[in-house]
Enzyme design. Structure first.
Site, PDB file in Angstrom:
ATOM      1  N   PRO A 116      33.140 -27.493 -33.350  1.00  0.00           N
ATOM      2  CA  PRO A 116      33.468 -28.162 -32.094  1.00  0.00           C
ATOM      3  C   PRO A 116      34.926 -27.975 -31.698  1.00  0.00           C
ATOM      4  CG  PRO A 116      33.551 -29.746 -33.858  1.00  0.00           C
ATOM      5  CD  PRO A 116      33.132 -28.434 -34.490  1.00  0.00           C
ATOM      6  N   THR A 118      36.781 -30.528 -30.670  1.00  0.00           N
ATOM      7  CA  THR A 118      37.516 -31.752 -30.983  1.00  0.00           C
ATOM      8  C   THR A 118      38.173 -31.698 -32.364  1.00  0.00           C
ATOM      9  OG1 THR A 118      35.372 -32.661 -31.630  1.00  0.00           O
ATOM     10  CG2 THR A 118      36.253 -33.310 -29.473  1.00  0.00           C
ATOM     11  N   CYS A 250      34.173 -38.740 -33.981  1.00  0.00           N
ATOM     12  CA  CYS A 250      33.019 -39.450 -33.429  1.00  0.00           C
ATOM     13  C   CYS A 250      32.692 -40.742 -34.171  1.00  0.00           C
ATOM     14  CB  CYS A 250      31.793 -38.543 -33.396  1.00  0.00           C
ATOM     15  SG  CYS A 250      31.417 -37.761 -34.980  1.00  0.00           S
TER      16      CYS A 250
END
Length: 497
Positions: A116, A118, A250
């Site tokens: 990802p 992030t 997350c």
């Protein structure tokens, strides 16, 4: 003939997988010591480059803070390696001679790793280490928005692996990032398992690929502050988590849920530690900026500071604000405050008691983030147990920051940047993913019972072996007198001798 970019990317994926498959055959024959030497070298080199790679990631993506990304890089390299270095993953894992059982670690093959934007560099490090530790090769698919820093990270990993004796092709990376390339990677028949970390659409694509997959759903963890909590410390931990890398992990908290009897104390502490409660008008205005027309979160908010988000939304906030907080009473897909927000924005719910707070937390998780993570701040073990028994999460974190506790930094959970969400979250596992999730176990079992034992009967007597034709069918019987006569004769003979 010049091929189109999408066709070139598909061919690149096929070539990478072919090399990875050949490399994995060699890795499968490596000893545990050889695999460990490779992983140790990767971890050391990645840790040595933790800061420059963090700065590259922040510059390229615009997400978070490089200081926090440096810590994440250390988590993905040195801390991950320290947690798995003593794991037995290759060869005979255990042997129980008394029970007649043996277990052998078997690599899954080629790992397809989706990375990802992030957590780009840290996730590439982490997935490479746990894949190779398990005897697998790995092909990495970078997020297009973080391609430069991921490719640079992979170069460091490849060089360290090569120097430590890894075969060529053990770690590969797609350079032509297209949707077609990612699809070709996910669906290729030579992929052993997919490690999918990213958006919900990407994870769903992984699970529908036809190959085994370990995916991660969205997080949307509420944080319950119960009346027995140390309120200043609870707010500190929540803010530490929500501002760490500007909320891009997350597992970070998305809502505060508290009891009415302590609500004023919690609100005061939120304000004291740099939180700002939005007015109703500001909450409505920011809501329209957080959520796009198609019902998805605005990517412009990801990893940005509270001040930057407020400026983009056109609202005025006090200087030094760390976290934007919105008082809420509703949970729905249309309410962005009750969903995952990868930035320093929190919803704030007040409930009459822990029972209604428990129900509110469940509603938030069922709205989005089921199976992932939530936190509770409390000294009441009975309440903690009730939350543990009822919450649809894979990680209930007690008195710790969500982002750092979920990935194993401030808890004794396995350090990991891929957090399974269990069946309730549509995931294949609820584990923090380690090398043990990337091997199959071959079991060797010796027979210990016969069919007759299972039926509960005594086995029939074994038949008497057949005798030669010259042997008598039955022995000639001796009488008592015969035996006494023979005995006297033997004694007399011995006496005469």
């Amino acid at each position: 003939m010049t091929l189109d970019r999408d066709l070139q990317s598909i061919q690149e994926v096929r070539d990478l997988i072919a090399r990875a498959k050949a490399a994995q055959k060699q890795l499968a024959a490596f000893s545990q010591r050889q695999l460990d030497d490779i992983c140790a070298a990767i971890a050391a080199d990645c840790a040595a480059h933790a800061e420059p790679l963090a700065k590259m990631a922040e510059e390229e993506t615009g997400f978070g803070r490089w200081q926090d990304k440096t810590l994440k890089n250390l988590l993905g390299s040195a801390i991950t390696w320290d947690s798995v270095k003593d794991m037995k993953t290759a060869g005979i894992l255990c042997e129980d001679r008394e029970k007649g059982l043996m277990e052998i670690g078997v690599p899954m093959g080629v790992v397809a790793a989706l990375i990802p934007s992030t957590n780009p560099t840290s996730t590439a490090m982490y997935k490479s280490i746990i894949s190779l530790k398990a005897g697998n090769s790995i092909v990495i698919s970078p997020h297009p928005g973080a391609k430069k820093c991921i490719v640079e990270t992979v170069k460091i990993i490849q060089e360290a692996a090569r120097r430590a004796g890894a075969p060529d092709g053990a770690v590969g990376c797609i350079s032509l990032t297209t949707m077609e390339a990612t699809n070709a990677l996910l669906t290729h028949r030579d992929i052993g398992v997919i490690l999918a970390t990213g958006g919900e659409a990407m994870v769903r694509a992984a699970y529908s690929s036809g190959n085994p997959a370990i995916g991660v759903g969205p997080g949307n963890g509420p944080s319950f502050i119960e009346r027995t909590a140390d309120i200043p410390l609870a707010v500190k931990r929540i803010f530490d988590s929500k501002t760490f890398d500007n909320g891009t992990i997350c597992a970070s908290e998305q809502s505060i849920v508290t009891e009415r009897c302590i609500a004023k104390q919690v609100e005061d502490e939120v304000l004291r530690q740099g939180g700002y409660f939005l007015t109703d008008e500001q909450s409505k205005k920011l809501s329209g900026f957080l959520l796009r027309a198609n019902g998805t979160m605005n990517p412009k908010i990801v990893g940005k500071t509270a001040q930057v988000i407020a400026d983009m939304a056109g609202i005025s906030i006090p200087a030094g604000t760390r976290v934007l907080v919105s008082r809420q009473t509703e949970v729905s897909r249309q309410n962005p405050y009750s969903r995952e927000k990868l930035c320093p924005v929190l919803a704030f719910y007040v409930e009459d008691g822990w029972e209604s707070a428990c129900e509110r937390s469940i509603a938030i998780l069922q709205n989005e983030g089921a199976g992932h993570t939530m936190t509770i701040h409390s000294q009441n073990m009975d309440v903690i147990r009730e939350f543990a028994l009822k919450k649809p999460v894979s990680r209930l974190l007690v008195n710790t920051p969500g982002a750092l506790g979920g990935v194993g930094a401030t808890t004794n959970l396995a350090p990991a940047l891929t957090l399974g969400c269990g069946a309730v979250g549509g995931s294949a596992t609820s584990d923090n993913i380690t090398p043990l999730n990337l091997i199959n176990i071959r079991r060797v079992a010796w027979g210990v019972r016969e069919l007759e034992d299972l039926r509960g009967t005594v086995p029939a007597a074994k038949p008497t072996p057949s005798r030669p034709a010259c042997a008598p069918t039955s022995p000639t019987p001796f009488t008592r007198e015969d035996i006494e006569a023979i005995t006297r004769a033997v004694i007399a003979r011995l006496g005469g001798a």
